[in-house]
Design a protein around this motif. Sequence first.
Motif, PDB file in Angstrom:
ATOM      1  N   ASN A  34     122.513 -13.624  87.447  1.00 49.56           N
ATOM      2  CA  ASN A  34     123.670 -13.550  88.340  1.00 49.56           C
ATOM      3  C   ASN A  34     123.226 -13.056  89.702  1.00 49.56           C
ATOM      4  OD1 ASN A  34     124.060 -10.442  88.366  1.00 49.56           O
ATOM      5  ND2 ASN A  34     124.057 -10.943  86.172  1.00 49.56           N
ATOM      6  N   ALA A  35     124.100 -13.239  90.696  1.00 54.89           N
ATOM      7  CA  ALA A  35     123.745 -12.910  92.076  1.00 54.89           C
ATOM      8  C   ALA A  35     123.494 -11.414  92.259  1.00 54.89           C
ATOM      9  CB  ALA A  35     124.857 -13.381  93.011  1.00 54.89           C
ATOM     10  N   ARG A  36     124.302 -10.577  91.597  1.00 53.62           N
ATOM     11  CA  ARG A  36     124.164  -9.135  91.769  1.00 53.62           C
ATOM     12  C   ARG A  36     122.813  -8.629  91.275  1.00 53.62           C
ATOM     13  NH1 ARG A  36     129.977  -6.315  90.169  1.00 53.62           N
ATOM     14  NH2 ARG A  36     131.210  -7.239  91.870  1.00 53.62           N
ATOM     15  N   SER A  37     122.377  -9.161  90.139  1.00 49.88           N
ATOM     16  CA  SER A  37     121.077  -8.741  89.598  1.00 49.88           C
ATOM     17  C   SER A  37     119.942  -9.162  90.530  1.00 49.88           C
ATOM     18  CB  SER A  37     120.865  -9.336  88.210  1.00 49.88           C
ATOM     19  OG  SER A  37     121.773  -8.792  87.276  1.00 49.88           O
ATOM     20  N   GLY A  38     120.048 -10.375  91.073  1.00 52.07           N
ATOM     21  CA  GLY A  38     119.025 -10.853  91.997  1.00 52.07           C
ATOM     22  C   GLY A  38     118.951 -10.004  93.250  1.00 52.07           C
ATOM     23  N   LEU A  39     120.111  -9.689  93.841  1.00 51.79           N
ATOM     24  CA  LEU A  39     120.141  -8.860  95.037  1.00 51.79           C
ATOM     25  C   LEU A  39     119.696  -7.437  94.733  1.00 51.79           C
ATOM     26  CD1 LEU A  39     123.457 -10.071  96.718  1.00 51.79           C
ATOM     27  CD2 LEU A  39     121.117 -10.499  97.488  1.00 51.79           C
ATOM     28  N   SER A  40     120.018  -6.958  93.537  1.00 59.19           N
ATOM     29  CA  SER A  40     119.594  -5.616  93.133  1.00 59.19           C
ATOM     30  C   SER A  40     118.076  -5.541  93.024  1.00 59.19           C
ATOM     31  CB  SER A  40     120.236  -5.246  91.793  1.00 59.19           C
ATOM     32  OG  SER A  40     119.877  -3.933  91.412  1.00 59.19           O
ATOM     33  N   ALA A  41     117.467  -6.581  92.455  1.00 59.64           N
ATOM     34  CA  ALA A  41     116.007  -6.632  92.362  1.00 59.64           C
ATOM     35  C   ALA A  41     115.386  -6.721  93.754  1.00 59.64           C
ATOM     36  CB  ALA A  41     115.571  -7.826  91.515  1.00 59.64           C
ATOM     37  N   ALA A  42     116.017  -7.492  94.643  1.00 59.96           N
ATOM     38  CA  ALA A  42     115.531  -7.616  96.016  1.00 59.96           C
ATOM     39  C   ALA A  42     115.588  -6.273  96.741  1.00 59.96           C
ATOM     40  CB  ALA A  42     116.363  -8.655  96.771  1.00 59.96           C
ATOM     41  N   PHE A  43     116.683  -5.543  96.533  1.00 59.43           N
ATOM     42  CA  PHE A  43     116.833  -4.234  97.169  1.00 59.43           C
ATOM     43  C   PHE A  43     115.783  -3.256  96.652  1.00 59.43           C
ATOM     44  CE2 PHE A  43     118.825   0.029  97.381  1.00 59.43           C
ATOM     45  CZ  PHE A  43     118.989   0.117  98.763  1.00 59.43           C
ATOM     46  N   GLY A  44     115.562  -3.256  95.335  1.00 58.42           N
ATOM     47  CA  GLY A  44     114.556  -2.368  94.760  1.00 58.42           C
ATOM     48  C   GLY A  44     113.163  -2.676  95.268  1.00 58.42           C
ATOM     49  N   SER A  45     112.816  -3.970  95.307  1.00 59.08           N
ATOM     50  CA  SER A  45     111.490  -4.376  95.787  1.00 59.08           C
ATOM     51  C   SER A  45     111.297  -3.977  97.242  1.00 59.08           C
ATOM     52  CB  SER A  45     111.319  -5.891  95.633  1.00 59.08           C
ATOM     53  OG  SER A  45     111.349  -6.275  94.273  1.00 59.08           O
ATOM     54  N   SER A  46     112.330  -4.186  98.059  1.00 54.99           N
ATOM     55  CA  SER A  46     112.237  -3.860  99.479  1.00 54.99           C
ATOM     56  C   SER A  46     112.147  -2.353  99.691  1.00 54.99           C
ATOM     57  CB  SER A  46     113.444  -4.426 100.230  1.00 54.99           C
ATOM     58  OG  SER A  46     113.524  -5.828 100.076  1.00 54.99           O
ATOM     59  N   LEU A  47     112.866  -1.591  98.876  1.00 59.64           N
ATOM     60  CA  LEU A  47     112.869  -0.140  99.005  1.00 59.64           C
ATOM     61  C   LEU A  47     111.489   0.450  98.729  1.00 59.64           C
ATOM     62  CD1 LEU A  47     115.007   2.010  99.687  1.00 59.64           C
ATOM     63  CD2 LEU A  47     115.299   2.376  97.233  1.00 59.64           C
ATOM     64  N   GLY A  48     110.697  -0.278  97.968  1.00 53.59           N
ATOM     65  CA  GLY A  48     109.342   0.182  97.689  1.00 53.59           C
ATOM     66  C   GLY A  48     108.511   0.336  98.956  1.00 53.59           C
ATOM     67  N   SER A  49     108.861  -0.424 100.011  1.00 52.52           N
ATOM     68  CA  SER A  49     108.143  -0.310 101.281  1.00 52.52           C
ATOM     69  C   SER A  49     108.277   1.093 101.864  1.00 52.52           C
ATOM     70  CB  SER A  49     108.680  -1.336 102.287  1.00 52.52           C
ATOM     71  OG  SER A  49     108.488  -2.656 101.823  1.00 52.52           O
ATOM     72  N   ILE A  50     109.465   1.666 101.747  1.00 48.64           N
ATOM     73  CA  ILE A  50     109.690   3.015 102.270  1.00 48.64           C
ATOM     74  C   ILE A  50     108.881   4.026 101.462  1.00 48.64           C
ATOM     75  CG2 ILE A  50     111.448   4.791 102.660  1.00 48.64           C
ATOM     76  CD1 ILE A  50     113.443   2.597 103.197  1.00 48.64           C
ATOM     77  N   PHE A  51     108.751   3.785 100.161  1.00 51.31           N
ATOM     78  CA  PHE A  51     107.919   4.646  99.310  1.00 51.31           C
ATOM     79  C   PHE A  51     106.480   4.651  99.812  1.00 51.31           C
ATOM     80  CE2 PHE A  51     104.768   4.414  95.858  1.00 51.31           C
ATOM     81  CZ  PHE A  51     104.871   5.694  95.326  1.00 51.31           C
ATOM     82  N   TRP A  52     105.930   3.457 100.087  1.00 47.07           N
ATOM     83  CA  TRP A  52     104.551   3.372 100.548  1.00 47.07           C
ATOM     84  C   TRP A  52     104.398   3.953 101.951  1.00 47.07           C
ATOM     85  CZ3 TRP A  52     100.551   3.043  97.684  1.00 47.07           C
ATOM     86  CH2 TRP A  52     100.599   2.354  96.463  1.00 47.07           C
ATOM     87  N   ALA A  53     105.404   3.761 102.799  1.00 40.85           N
ATOM     88  CA  ALA A  53     105.354   4.350 104.138  1.00 40.85           C
ATOM     89  C   ALA A  53     105.295   5.872 104.056  1.00 40.85           C
ATOM     90  CB  ALA A  53     106.566   3.906 104.959  1.00 40.85           C
ATOM     91  N   ALA A  54     106.070   6.437 103.122  1.00 35.18           N
ATOM     92  CA  ALA A  54     106.066   7.890 102.949  1.00 35.18           C
ATOM     93  C   ALA A  54     104.696   8.378 102.487  1.00 35.18           C
ATOM     94  CB  ALA A  54     107.143   8.299 101.949  1.00 35.18           C
ATOM     95  N   LEU A  55     104.081   7.644 101.563  1.00 31.96           N
ATOM     96  CA  LEU A  55     102.755   8.042 101.077  1.00 31.96           C
ATOM     97  C   LEU A  55     101.710   7.961 102.190  1.00 31.96           C
ATOM     98  CD1 LEU A  55     102.390   6.544  97.470  1.00 31.96           C
ATOM     99  CD2 LEU A  55     103.013   8.853  98.166  1.00 31.96           C
ATOM    100  N   VAL A  56     101.817   6.906 103.009  1.00 33.75           N
ATOM    101  CA  VAL A  56     100.891   6.794 104.139  1.00 33.75           C
ATOM    102  C   VAL A  56     101.127   7.935 105.120  1.00 33.75           C
ATOM    103  CG1 VAL A  56     100.291   5.398 106.162  1.00 33.75           C
ATOM    104  CG2 VAL A  56     100.592   4.300 103.948  1.00 33.75           C
ATOM    105  N   GLY A  57     102.413   8.271 105.333  1.00 33.77           N
ATOM    106  CA  GLY A  57     102.742   9.333 106.275  1.00 33.77           C
ATOM    107  C   GLY A  57     102.186  10.685 105.872  1.00 33.77           C
TER     108      GLY A  57
END
Length: 210
Positions: A34-57
């Motif tokens: 369903n669309a919600r699950s797809g967008l939820s997975a997209a949001f989670g994957s994208s949010l991982g970028s902030i995790f890596w930015a924090a680790l680099v910081g």
Amino acid sequence: MTFPSLAAFIGLCAILALTPGPDSFLVLRYSLSNARSGLSAAFGSSLGSIFWAALVGIGLAALLEQSAEAYRIMKIVGGLYLIYLGVTAFIHSRRMQHGPLDGERTVKNSSIRSSFLAGLLSCMLNPKVGLFFLAIVPQFLPTGNASFGLTMLLGVIDFAVSMIYLGVLSFVATKAVLWLKKPSVTKAMERTSAGILATLGLGTAISANS
């Protein structure tokens, strides 16, 4: 940061997002439900970028660059996780073949949470994303002024670019499924995406020992 530098960084983020990888196939797999699950997975994957930015910081991500053993372990763990996602997706497609399960609404709600966590963990366990931030982000930080705030801002920019691409990908995949509307086609696509995830995971785990 100057406008040309910002535009260059956004372009690099777009290249990273457009490069086929686990995140794209993961979003496609959940969008078939369903669309919600797809967008939820997209949001989670994208949010991982902030995790890596924090680790680099804070400097922890440099361990991946300096320690071959740490990089190898993360690749193995990430590969095994992708195999797990592929196997569970295949099992889910076989269960759905026999008709809807009891408590369908609860399953859908659970699917949204699980798709978000799957996307987030997939990105967090992908050392290539971490190395991207280690190699690219420092080039856009002022010399002698590598502030944590600016590093996080770059992470937010990458999050936004990734979310736009993966969101569009999820929307297109969902519309395609609604257009086809054939259980046999949906099942075949689910199993194909599950197989791709498992294959990517197996390849990642094997390459860690090469």
